[in-house]
Design a protein around this motif. Structure first.
Motif, PDB file in Angstrom:
ATOM      1  N   ARG A   1       1.049   4.405  -2.747  1.00  0.00           N
ATOM      2  CA  ARG A   1       0.962   5.822  -2.359  1.00  0.00           C
ATOM      3  C   ARG A   1       2.182   6.599  -2.863  1.00  0.00           C
ATOM      4  O   ARG A   1       2.058   7.736  -3.327  1.00  0.00           O
ATOM      5  CB  ARG A   1       0.860   5.939  -0.843  1.00  0.00           C
ATOM      6  N   LEU A   2       3.350   5.980  -2.762  1.00  0.00           N
ATOM      7  CA  LEU A   2       4.569   6.643  -3.222  1.00  0.00           C
ATOM      8  C   LEU A   2       4.549   6.826  -4.737  1.00  0.00           C
ATOM      9  O   LEU A   2       4.949   7.879  -5.251  1.00  0.00           O
ATOM     10  CB  LEU A   2       5.797   5.828  -2.801  1.00  0.00           C
ATOM     11  N   ALA A   3       4.077   5.808  -5.456  1.00  0.00           N
ATOM     12  CA  ALA A   3       3.999   5.901  -6.918  1.00  0.00           C
ATOM     13  C   ALA A   3       3.057   7.020  -7.343  1.00  0.00           C
ATOM     14  O   ALA A   3       3.305   7.717  -8.339  1.00  0.00           O
ATOM     15  CB  ALA A   3       3.543   4.571  -7.501  1.00  0.00           C
ATOM     16  N   ALA A   4       1.977   7.206  -6.598  1.00  0.00           N
ATOM     17  CA  ALA A   4       1.047   8.297  -6.910  1.00  0.00           C
ATOM     18  C   ALA A   4       1.700   9.654  -6.675  1.00  0.00           C
ATOM     19  O   ALA A   4       1.338  10.646  -7.327  1.00  0.00           O
ATOM     20  CB  ALA A   4      -0.207   8.159  -6.047  1.00  0.00           C
ATOM     21  N   LEU A   5       2.673   9.699  -5.780  1.00  0.00           N
ATOM     22  CA  LEU A   5       3.341  10.956  -5.447  1.00  0.00           C
ATOM     23  C   LEU A   5       4.449  11.307  -6.432  1.00  0.00           C
ATOM     24  O   LEU A   5       4.558  12.452  -6.879  1.00  0.00           O
ATOM     25  CB  LEU A   5       3.916  10.863  -4.028  1.00  0.00           C
TER      26      LEU A   5
ATOM     27  N   GLU B   1       8.173   4.658 -11.695  1.00  0.00           N
ATOM     28  CA  GLU B   1       9.603   4.356 -11.864  1.00  0.00           C
ATOM     29  C   GLU B   1      10.424   4.900 -10.698  1.00  0.00           C
ATOM     30  O   GLU B   1      11.302   4.202 -10.155  1.00  0.00           O
ATOM     31  CB  GLU B   1      10.111   4.916 -13.193  1.00  0.00           C
ATOM     32  N   GLN B   2      10.158   6.124 -10.313  1.00  0.00           N
ATOM     33  CA  GLN B   2      10.883   6.711  -9.190  1.00  0.00           C
ATOM     34  C   GLN B   2      10.560   5.972  -7.893  1.00  0.00           C
ATOM     35  O   GLN B   2      11.438   5.765  -7.052  1.00  0.00           O
ATOM     36  CB  GLN B   2      10.532   8.198  -9.050  1.00  0.00           C
ATOM     37  N   ALA B   3       9.320   5.569  -7.729  1.00  0.00           N
ATOM     38  CA  ALA B   3       8.930   4.830  -6.528  1.00  0.00           C
ATOM     39  C   ALA B   3       9.679   3.508  -6.444  1.00  0.00           C
ATOM     40  O   ALA B   3      10.160   3.109  -5.370  1.00  0.00           O
ATOM     41  CB  ALA B   3       7.426   4.601  -6.513  1.00  0.00           C
ATOM     42  N   GLN B   4       9.795   2.831  -7.584  1.00  0.00           N
ATOM     43  CA  GLN B   4      10.532   1.565  -7.610  1.00  0.00           C
ATOM     44  C   GLN B   4      11.997   1.789  -7.260  1.00  0.00           C
ATOM     45  O   GLN B   4      12.612   0.991  -6.531  1.00  0.00           O
ATOM     46  CB  GLN B   4      10.423   0.928  -9.002  1.00  0.00           C
TER      47      GLN B   4
ATOM     48  N   GLN C   1       0.834  -1.203   0.000  1.00  0.00           N
ATOM     49  CA  GLN C   1       0.000   0.000   0.000  1.00  0.00           C
ATOM     50  C   GLN C   1       0.870   1.255   0.000  1.00  0.00           C
ATOM     51  O   GLN C   1       0.581   2.222  -0.726  1.00  0.00           O
ATOM     52  CB  GLN C   1      -0.892  -0.042   1.253  1.00  0.00           C
ATOM     53  N   TYR C   2       1.927   1.240   0.798  1.00  0.00           N
ATOM     54  CA  TYR C   2       2.871   2.357   0.821  1.00  0.00           C
ATOM     55  C   TYR C   2       3.442   2.609  -0.583  1.00  0.00           C
ATOM     56  O   TYR C   2       3.526   3.756  -1.034  1.00  0.00           O
ATOM     57  CB  TYR C   2       4.010   2.064   1.801  1.00  0.00           C
ATOM     58  N   GLN C   3       3.838   1.543  -1.269  1.00  0.00           N
ATOM     59  CA  GLN C   3       4.442   1.705  -2.589  1.00  0.00           C
ATOM     60  C   GLN C   3       3.456   2.324  -3.575  1.00  0.00           C
ATOM     61  O   GLN C   3       3.846   3.144  -4.421  1.00  0.00           O
ATOM     62  CB  GLN C   3       4.959   0.361  -3.098  1.00  0.00           C
TER      63      GLN C   3
END
Length: 364
Positions: free
Chosen positions: A141-145, A149-152, A137-139
């Protein structure tokens, strides 16, 4: 109207660029496990496994309890300092949003174990499968931010800490005489079972993107004040719990070696916290401690009975006790443990210490 839309688009673009720059500057830190590393998730749960009342946190910057099972900082806090980062927030904290997500998150929950039936007496805690769901779930949320690619990249480059296993003995196998697990397994077989289940947890963590994972073993379980009080003979460490830790930790180190060999890279790092803490217990004076048996906060023999509460005995100088409460190290002991994680020799942390990892993984 058009100028307003354009201005908003520019503002969003600038924010996106600043967040990406933040990603490049720092390294996220993710924490999984039990009360040794919980930064306060259980404060948000209806459970008795909480450290949200004084005198917990008495030596923290705020002087107030935060949910950490410590008089001050815990192991993740000291690791965050080594990373040059602010402490991770509990995943359940409403403050964990926006740029704070880039720092990482702490998913740990007091009372949990490798096994789902560990800590059943605490009822509402975040078991390992749920910690991993929160990580997914965190990932998202981070991808939406910052974009997928940056989240990964943030997740792949992060440092991950997992501390679990002690409760599978203290709050499961040895919780009561003739427990269900102790009737099911002889101790060596139970350890083998735990290791096989831990393998699944570590493999799943890899599947979720973790590429640098610090794995701590159990401490010297029989020497904590609670076990001295309940199971020790003439004040000695409880032998059965010591035997359990002596069986579990080397097998965990072997497992990590096997996983790294299968992956062809040093993803997992084994920290033998039992050996690290044994030094304080066998020779406390060498570290400036005067007491390695009695908890600073508690009641009964060794202050090892029951919870640390405002009504408990409380030592005046928390820096001279190895143990803060019946089960957990003091802030100063946590600091020494992290110093060994950072700079220790291969017999206590392998295949390399954390300082070597940080030097190798310098992303700047």
């Amino acid at each position: 109207m058009a100028s307003t839309v354009l201005g908003l688009a520019v503002a969003v673009a600038i924010l996106g660029c600043s967040l990406v720059a933040h990603v490049a500057e720092g390294r996220a830190f993710f924490v999984f496990g039990d009360s040794l590393v919980d930064n306060g998730n259980n404060n948000y749960l209806a459970t008795t496994a909480r450290a949200d009342s004084p005198p917990y946190g008495i030596d923290s910057a705020s002087g107030r309890p935060s949910g950490r099972f410590s008089n001050g900082r815990n192991i993740p806090d000291f690791i965050s300092e080594a990373l040059g980062s602010e402490p991770t927030l509990p995943y359940l904290s409403p403050e964990l949003n926006g740029e704070r997500l880039l720092v990482g998150a702490n998913f740990a929950s007091a009372g949990i174990g490798i096994l789902n039936d560990t800590g059943v007496q605490f009822v509402n805690i975040i078991r390992m499968f749920q910690q991993y769901r929160y990580f997914e779930q965190y990932q998202a949320r981070l991808a939406a931010l910052i974009g997928p690619e940056q989240a990964q990249q943030v997740v792949n480059q992060a440092l991950v800490l997992i501390t679990v296993g002690g409760n599978d003995f203290v709050n499961n196998y040895y919780l009561v005489p003739f427990s269900a697990r102790s009737r099911q397994y002889a101790l060596p077989d139970y350890v083998n079972y735990l290791i096989s289940e831990y393998r699944k947890l570590l493999e799943r963590l890899y599947d979720l993107g973790a590429r640098r994972v610090l794995v701590t073993g159990t401490g010297p379980l029989g020497c904590v004040p609670a076990e001295r009080a309940m199971r020790g003979v003439a004040g000695q460490c409880a032998p059965e719990l010591q035997r359990a830790a002596a069986l579990f930790n080397p097998q965990l180190t072997d497992l990590i070696g096997e996983l790294n060999s299968e992956l062809g890279e040093s993803v997992f790092i084994a920290a033998n916290t039992r050996m690290m803490t044994n030094d304080f217990i066998s020779n406390p004076e060498a570290f400036g401690f005067t007491d390695s048996e009695v908890a600073c906060c508690g009641q009964g023999p060794y202050n090892g009975i029951g919870l640390c509460t405002p009504a408990s005995n409380l030592c005046q100088n928390r820096d001279v006790n190895v143990f803060w409460d019946a089960f957990h190290p003091s802030e100063r002991a946590n600091g020494f443990i992290v110093q060994t994680i950072l700079n220790g020799s291969p017999d206590v942390i392998s295949p390399m210490n954390l300082s070597t990892v940080l030097a190798m993984d310098n992303f700047s």
